[in-house]
Structures are given as C-alpha cells and as structure tokens.
Scaffold this motif. Sequence first.
Motif, short mmCIF file in Angstrom:
data_model
loop_
_atom_site.label_atom_id
_atom_site.label_comp_id
_atom_site.label_asym_id
_atom_site.label_seq_id
_atom_site.Cartn_x
_atom_site.Cartn_y
_atom_site.Cartn_z
N LEU A 1 -3.18 10.15 10.56
CA LEU A 1 -2.30 9.64 9.51
C LEU A 1 -2.78 8.27 9.05
O LEU A 1 -2.82 7.98 7.85
CB LEU A 1 -0.86 9.56 10.01
CG LEU A 1 0.15 9.02 8.99
CD1 LEU A 1 0.22 9.91 7.75
CD2 LEU A 1 1.53 8.88 9.61
N GLN A 2 -3.15 7.43 9.99
CA GLN A 2 -3.64 6.08 9.65
C GLN A 2 -4.87 6.14 8.74
O GLN A 2 -5.08 5.27 7.90
CB GLN A 2 -3.96 5.30 10.92
CG GLN A 2 -2.73 4.83 11.69
CD GLN A 2 -1.87 3.89 10.88
OE1 GLN A 2 -0.67 4.13 10.69
NE2 GLN A 2 -2.45 2.81 10.37
N TRP A 3 -5.68 7.19 8.92
CA TRP A 3 -6.87 7.34 8.10
C TRP A 3 -6.50 7.49 6.62
O TRP A 3 -7.25 7.08 5.74
CB TRP A 3 -7.67 8.55 8.58
CG TRP A 3 -8.99 8.74 7.89
CD1 TRP A 3 -10.18 8.15 8.20
CD2 TRP A 3 -9.24 9.56 6.74
NE1 TRP A 3 -11.16 8.56 7.33
CE2 TRP A 3 -10.61 9.43 6.42
CE3 TRP A 3 -8.46 10.41 5.96
CZ2 TRP A 3 -11.21 10.11 5.36
CZ3 TRP A 3 -9.04 11.09 4.90
CH2 TRP A 3 -10.40 10.93 4.61
N LEU A 4 -5.32 8.06 6.35
CA LEU A 4 -4.87 8.25 4.97
C LEU A 4 -4.29 6.99 4.34
O LEU A 4 -4.25 6.87 3.11
CB LEU A 4 -3.79 9.35 4.92
CG LEU A 4 -4.23 10.78 5.22
CD1 LEU A 4 -3.00 11.67 5.35
CD2 LEU A 4 -5.15 11.29 4.13
N ILE A 5 -3.83 6.06 5.16
CA ILE A 5 -3.06 4.91 4.67
C ILE A 5 -3.81 4.07 3.62
O ILE A 5 -3.23 3.73 2.58
CB ILE A 5 -2.60 4.02 5.84
CG1 ILE A 5 -1.70 4.82 6.80
CG2 ILE A 5 -1.86 2.78 5.31
CD1 ILE A 5 -0.47 5.45 6.16
#
Length: 363
Positions: free
Chosen positions: A300-304
């Motif tokens: 999810l953090q990769w999408l931020i």
Amino acid sequence: KNKQAIINQEVEKLKALKNVLAKADQIVKEGKIYSVMNKKKVPPSGDKHDYMSQAPYWWADTTKPDGLPYIRRDGERNLEYYDISDSEEMDYIIDDTEILALAFYFTKEERYAAHAARLLKTWFLDPETRQNPNLNFGQGIPGINTGRGIGIIETRSFPRLIDATILLKESKNWSKEDHKGLKKWFADYLTWLTESPLGKDEADEHNNHGTYYDVQIMAYALFTDQPALAKKQIEVVKSRIQSQLQPDGSQPFELERTVSWGYTNMNLAGFFKIARLAENVKANLWNYETTDGKGLQKSLQWLIPYLKNEKVWEFKQIKEMEYDNTLWLLKMASKKYANIMYDALVNNICQKDCLTDVDILTF
C-alpha cells in the motif's frame, strides 16, 4: 457501531442510509429476479443450470473467415461478453441482496428481507432456477475452449453476498432451512473449486486470479464451518505474498497489464480481504512480512507517492484511472494501521471519486 451512529444522528451515516433505503425501495418496486436460466445460449453440457460466460478480452480474428480462433486484446472488453446474461445477472443479485440486507438490518422492515430471500432462493435453492455449483463454462474462448479456470474470478464477489445473507438471519423470510441450503450450495461449490481441474488450474495462477481464488476459498470455508481449511489456505496466501509482491511493495504481475493501475489496486484489495477473513481464525496477515520484507502495508505504501502526486504513473494504463478499490484500501488501512494519513488521502481523492454508501455503512 454504525447503527448507533445513525441513532446518534451522524450526518454521513444518515445520508448513506437514506440513499441505501432509496435504492432498496426501487429494487423492491421493480421486483426483478435473476437466474442462470434466463440466458439465451445453452452451455456445452446442454444444461442451462450451468453458469456460462465468454472471455472478455478475446476478439474475433478478422483475418479468418469465421473469426476463429479468437485472439487476445488485454484490457479491451469485447461487448459480446454481455450476450450471455449470467455474469451480469450474478452481479445484479449480489448488489441487490447487499442493499436489501443492509436496508433490513437498519430498519427491520421485512419487505426488504422478503425480496432478498426471493433473489437468493431463485439463484441458489429453487430446483427450477438454481445455478449448479460449478463454473465449468466460465470465460470460454470461441474456437479454443468452452471454459477456463480463470473464469472463477467472476464469483469473487460472492463473499459480499454471504455477508448480506448473515444479516438476513433475523428475518422470518429467511429460515434456518434456507440458510442451511445456502451453506450446502457453497460447500458443494467449495468442493468443486478445490477438486475440479479448472479449480486446481485457478489455484496455480500467480496474479490477481490466484489472490481472489484464495479470497473465495477462505470465505466459503468459514461460511461452511470448515475453519481448518481456512487456516490451511492462509499458508497458501503467505506463499502468494512471497511470489507476487516485491520488497519495495510493487506488484510486477499486475504492473505488466494494460490496465496496470486497476489491477494493482484490485489485487491488493484481494489481499486485504483475505487479511480480514483471516481474523476469523485468529491469524494476523496485516503485519505479516516474508523474510525478505514483503508485506501488505508495504505494498500500500508503494502506491502512496502516486496518490500524493509525488510520482507520475509510468506504467501502461489504457483506461482512465479509477479509485474505488483505492479508497476501500485506504479506509481499511486507516483502521488496521491506525494512521490518519490514509484518511487524509481519502478526503483528497474524494473530490473526484468517493466511498459508496455501502462502504460508509459497513466500515
């Protein structure tokens, strides 16, 4: 919690409930009933009770007189897909049952439960109209095959219907025998998923198809009182986290698609759904990481940075970017990881695309 929020006159919840009740009233008024028997085409088995659909990204080969065999154009949906009504009608029954069950839960008005029960009995229980518990003819490709394992992706939203049905258990219109019959249908479907050649083929898929296969196995195992099977599937999920995700959080098998944004969000949403289901057997996948650091929150953090406009999406995306799965992911993450940044991002995105009424009433 949301019922109490409505009693307390919380504006967002009240508005969502008003909208859901309006939709439920319309569904009851129209009185539409869905069945696999409504399709005009007959499956290769000769039995209309068998679900049937055509591969959405496959098109007639214009260089061949009869167009056969069909050829793949990833991400480009062939409108022939809608010539067979099963897929669309299945989506309708899931959506309608969910709306009606929520309307009944919050109001206890039996007319909502009564129509939901009619929908469920028609699709799953009535010998004249029920679907056989298999997907032998899902996403067939003209000129190549009559069905594929990856057609199983089309039942990925059945867990929503199961959740809705549990809300109906308090209704006089949905009896213990009805509920028992539905559990029997899903137990039979679960057996088909785990034992049939097409089910085993889907189990081996290395992208979102494998993920949503696991979603279904987990949900149906829990619904049919087979927690040991759900626990066993968690180990499979851990191996998918290892094979599908990268240490930096990226998802290479989804990023190679022509609709990479959509599939990246969809696949991660599948993993989040599995993590929710795993809670029922006291397993924590929210904070699980492989030995080389792969995990759900990291993905999810990769999408931020893309959501904060710090990076431009450089992968192939032939359709406009949508945010329904993204919003769901962020709202779920705000609960599971207790980070207000996720809620702030939801508010930013909501300027163009907001949470559904159903999401507001079920978060």
